[in-house]
Design an enzyme around this catalytic site. Sequence first.
Site, PDB file in Angstrom:
ATOM      1  N   SER A  70       0.976  -1.363   0.009  1.00  0.00           N
ATOM      2  CA  SER A  70      -0.013  -0.040   0.213  1.00  0.00           C
ATOM      3  C   SER A  70       0.789   1.277   0.015  1.00  0.00           C
ATOM      4  O   SER A  70       1.423   1.474  -0.973  1.00  0.00           O
ATOM      5  CB  SER A  70      -0.989  -0.066   1.257  1.00  0.00           C
ATOM      6  OG  SER A  70      -2.024   0.780   1.101  1.00  0.00           O
ATOM      7  N   HIS A 226      -7.603  -5.831   0.094  1.00  0.00           N
ATOM      8  CA  HIS A 226      -6.336  -5.014   0.161  1.00  0.00           C
ATOM      9  C   HIS A 226      -5.222  -5.510   1.127  1.00  0.00           C
ATOM     10  O   HIS A 226      -4.308  -5.386   0.689  1.00  0.00           O
ATOM     11  CB  HIS A 226      -6.764  -3.677   0.435  1.00  0.00           C
ATOM     12  CG  HIS A 226      -5.733  -2.344   0.516  1.00  0.00           C
ATOM     13  ND1 HIS A 226      -4.807  -2.374  -0.628  1.00  0.00           N
ATOM     14  CD2 HIS A 226      -5.121  -1.570   1.536  1.00  0.00           C
ATOM     15  CE1 HIS A 226      -4.050  -1.371  -0.336  1.00  0.00           C
ATOM     16  NE2 HIS A 226      -3.950  -1.028   0.946  1.00  0.00           N
TER      17      HIS A 226
END
Length: 248
Positions: A70, A226
């Site tokens: 991320s 994610h």
Amino acid sequence: MHGLFGSKKNNRTMSKVLARDLGRYVYTVDLRNHGDSPHHHRHDYPAMASDVAEFIQQHGLKEPTLIGHSMGAKTAMALALQHPELVSNIVSVDNAPVDVRLASDFARYIQGMQKIDEAGVTRQADADKLLEPYEKSVTIRQFLLGNLHRPDPSQPVQKFRVPLSILARALDHLGDFPFKDPSEVRFTKPALFVRGTRSKYVADDVLPLIGQFFPLFELVDIDAGHWVISEKPEEFREAVVRFLEPKE
């Protein structure tokens, strides 16, 4: 390198496994304004990439692999493009070299965390109750509450270790990527992009741009959201080991 609101603790287990499987040293770092690292009013990718470059040089690391999730993934990409001579290859986990708007979840998390700071909680269970209206997932709440600590060990009051006001101001730009034109800069060494197929951060339409910035990239899809590493640790480990093992 961890993502927003994370720390080196998130990657401890995976780091030990990769060190074992690859026979290599693995360093987990706290990016600025996270974990045990210093706080600074500037929080963007060029600054974080420079911090990591300094870490590499200070520790005399030769041809390191950068692995980032991320926010950590964009930091790894930025450093690879900024200083390719310092980096052997990269593993970008669920992020791409594009400008995107961050999900509104992050602004909501900061609001909830500020409420906890103002309340002067002494128990994690109370902090969790305050955070629940802002995030339904217990797993994500626990992840965020991992940032709580006692600034004064003699007092029971818990506060967030991350500087919420600095990160709140940085949110508008944390979806950005500092390099815009792949004809000006590219990383011509191997790059692995691991994406969660149930996440929106690496859409199919950005794959050509990834290929322009990182012409030797490989893509691995994992059936996850994610949080790829914590959701599917074994698939992630296999992908990284396969990518980094010496090729015949």
